[in-house]
Design a protein around this motif. Structure first.
Motif, PDB file in Angstrom:
ATOM      1  N   ALA A  68       0.828  -1.201   0.000  1.00 15.49           N
ATOM      2  CA  ALA A  68       0.000   0.000   0.000  1.00 15.49           C
ATOM      3  C   ALA A  68       0.863   1.252   0.000  1.00 15.49           C
ATOM      4  O   ALA A  68       0.401   2.321  -0.359  1.00 15.49           O
ATOM      5  N   PHE A  78      -0.262 -10.676  -0.754  1.00 11.95           N
ATOM      6  CA  PHE A  78      -0.918  -9.535  -0.089  1.00 11.95           C
ATOM      7  C   PHE A  78      -0.645  -9.588   1.412  1.00 11.95           C
ATOM      8  O   PHE A  78      -0.597 -10.676   2.001  1.00 11.95           O
ATOM      9  N   GLU A  95      -3.922  -6.608   7.173  1.00 15.95           N
ATOM     10  CA  GLU A  95      -4.741  -5.393   7.149  1.00 15.95           C
ATOM     11  C   GLU A  95      -4.051  -4.246   7.904  1.00 15.95           C
ATOM     12  O   GLU A  95      -4.062  -3.108   7.457  1.00 15.95           O
ATOM     13  N   LEU A 150       2.962  -6.166   4.538  1.00 20.89           N
ATOM     14  CA  LEU A 150       3.990  -7.222   4.504  1.00 20.89           C
ATOM     15  C   LEU A 150       5.231  -6.725   5.234  1.00 20.89           C
ATOM     16  O   LEU A 150       5.560  -5.536   5.172  1.00 20.89           O
ATOM     17  N   ILE A 204      -0.877  -0.131  -6.198  1.00 18.73           N
ATOM     18  CA  ILE A 204      -2.043   0.450  -6.886  1.00 18.73           C
ATOM     19  C   ILE A 204      -1.918   1.965  -6.697  1.00 18.73           C
ATOM     20  O   ILE A 204      -1.880   2.432  -5.553  1.00 18.73           O
ATOM     21  N   SER A 210      -4.234   3.198   1.223  1.00 14.02           N
ATOM     22  CA  SER A 210      -4.400   1.822   1.641  1.00 14.02           C
ATOM     23  C   SER A 210      -5.821   1.323   1.365  1.00 14.02           C
ATOM     24  O   SER A 210      -6.780   1.752   1.995  1.00 14.02           O
TER      25      SER A 210
HETATM   26  N1  SAH Z   1      -1.770  -0.545   6.704  1.00 16.91           N
HETATM   27  C1  SAH Z   1      -1.161  -1.413   5.756  1.00 16.91           C
HETATM   28  C2  SAH Z   1      -2.098  -1.613   4.591  1.00 16.91           C
HETATM   29  C3  SAH Z   1      -2.559  -2.946   4.577  1.00 16.91           C
HETATM   30  S1  SAH Z   1      -3.857  -3.169   3.463  1.00 16.91           S
HETATM   31  C4  SAH Z   1       0.096  -0.826   5.204  1.00 16.91           C
HETATM   32  O1  SAH Z   1       0.275   0.358   5.338  1.00 16.91           O
HETATM   33  O2  SAH Z   1       0.886  -1.533   4.601  1.00 16.91           O
HETATM   34  C5  SAH Z   1      -3.701  -4.895   3.229  1.00 16.91           C
HETATM   35  C6  SAH Z   1      -2.972  -5.306   1.972  1.00 16.91           C
HETATM   36  O3  SAH Z   1      -3.717  -4.907   0.838  1.00 16.91           O
HETATM   37  C7  SAH Z   1      -1.594  -4.707   1.775  1.00 16.91           C
HETATM   38  O4  SAH Z   1      -0.596  -5.375   2.492  1.00 16.91           O
HETATM   39  C8  SAH Z   1      -1.423  -4.858   0.296  1.00 16.91           C
HETATM   40  O5  SAH Z   1      -1.026  -6.177   0.003  1.00 16.91           O
HETATM   41  C9  SAH Z   1      -2.837  -4.612  -0.227  1.00 16.91           C
HETATM   42  N2  SAH Z   1      -3.017  -3.198  -0.607  1.00 16.91           N
HETATM   43  C10 SAH Z   1      -3.788  -2.268  -0.024  1.00 16.91           C
HETATM   44  N3  SAH Z   1      -3.674  -1.101  -0.657  1.00 16.91           N
HETATM   45  C11 SAH Z   1      -2.813  -1.275  -1.680  1.00 16.91           C
HETATM   46  C12 SAH Z   1      -2.278  -0.433  -2.709  1.00 16.91           C
HETATM   47  N4  SAH Z   1      -2.597   0.846  -2.812  1.00 16.91           N
HETATM   48  N5  SAH Z   1      -1.437  -1.001  -3.589  1.00 16.91           N
HETATM   49  C13 SAH Z   1      -1.092  -2.304  -3.517  1.00 16.91           C
HETATM   50  N6  SAH Z   1      -1.545  -3.124  -2.560  1.00 16.91           N
HETATM   51  C14 SAH Z   1      -2.393  -2.637  -1.655  1.00 16.91           C
END
Ligand code: SAH
Length: 267
Positions: A89, A121, A124, A128, A142, A150
């Motif tokens: 994210a 992925f 939440e 990762l 994305i 996020s």
């Molecule tokens: N708070 C976390 C967001 C987790 S959202 C952070 O800041 O990393 C859960 C998962 O959804 C992420 O680990 C990622 O794999 C996916 N995800 C959410 N938003 C995304 C984005 N803009 N681009 C790519 N993957 C995303």
């Protein structure tokens, strides 16, 4: 690859959810996958077991949940995969080549022709870990609102699954259009260019200009397209018709364009 390009490509793509906290998100992710023709779900140490909420949100994608492989560590989920991309994210978080979902989907479909691939992925709350990202060959981001980037986990799965679907559909179409016809040989291309040059003369395309420059550009264009044998036959068929029509037009011209306006009536 043969007729079942779509099935094969889809079977080789693993969707890996790491440390998911809400079983409902796993259910929604399964639904997102199934709508896009994907079925291979891997769950790495989910915080809670699949429950009623997970199945309710899967809304008919129970088979994807039932078939999910639950493993203890990410390395296990990636065993046998030769291409792995991790979704983050936050952009530029790690020193990994980063791509958009569209490029990532094309990359994965291309790699799926040679074997299994995975899209990973994160959790939440925290995404990762760096160690988990280091097991990936590339990152996918994305390009969301930078101030609020996020997405919900299942929504992120949906975006990527959709791009994968488009890439598979495009690949299947290419596959259908080119069922293994051999590329046109040098001689076939030269035959085509000779006929093209004759046709351009016959339709008076050059209008007194030297034909070399136009022919050079046309050669560049058709060489870039690298048509196969069937496509060259099709192009030559089009030229043959243009030549035929040009001949008919040339035969008719004297009668239809009399030298002296109105002279026909005097004959
Ligand atoms: N708070 C976390 C967001 C987790 S959202 C952070 O800041 O990393 C859960 C998962 O959804 C992420 O680990 C990622 O794999 C996916 N995800 C959410 N938003 C995304 C984005 N803009 N681009 C790519 N993957 C995303």
């Amino acid at each position: 690859m043969t007729a079942d390009f779509m099935t094969l490509a889809a079977q080789r793509i693993r969707i890996v959810l790491v440390g998911t906290q809400h079983p409902g998100n796993i259910g929604s992710a399964a639904r997102a996958m199934k709508t896009m023709g994907l079925a291979r779900l891997f769950l790495v140490a989910p915080e809670r077991p699949l429950d009623g909420e997970a199945f309710a949100l899967a809304a008919g994608a129970n088979d994807v949940l039932d078939g999910a492989c639950i493993v203890d560590g990410l390395a296990e989920a990636l065993a046998g995969c030769h291409r792995v991309l991790g979704c983050t994210a936050r952009s530029r978080r790690v020193a990994l080549p980063e791509s958009t979902p569209r490029d990532a989907a094309a990359d994965l479909i291309g790699a799926a022709l040679r074997g299994d691939v995975a899209l990973v992925f994160g959790r939440e709350r925290t995404g990762l870990t760096n160690d988990e990202l280091h097991l990936c060959h590339g990152a996918v981001h994305i390009p969301a609102n930078p101030d609020y980037s996020s997405l919900n986990l299942a929504a992120a799965v949906q975006v990527l699954a959709y791009e994968i679907r488009l890439a598979i559909l495009a690949g299947a179409e290419l596959d259908r259009d080119r069922p293994g016809d051999p590329a046109a040989s040098h001689e076939q291309m030269e035959g085509f260019y000779a006929q093209l040059a004759e046709t351009l003369d016959a339709i008076d395309f050059h209008k007194g200009r030297a034909p070399d420059s136009a022919m050079r550009k046309l050669r560049r264009l058709f060489n870039r397209a690298s048509p196969d044998e069937r496509e060259v036959r099709l192009l030559r068929g089009v030229l043959a018709d243009a030549q035929r029509i040009a001949r008919i037009a040339a035969d008719r011209r004297p009668a239809e364009t009399p030298a002296v306006p109105g002279a026909r009536g005097l004959d």
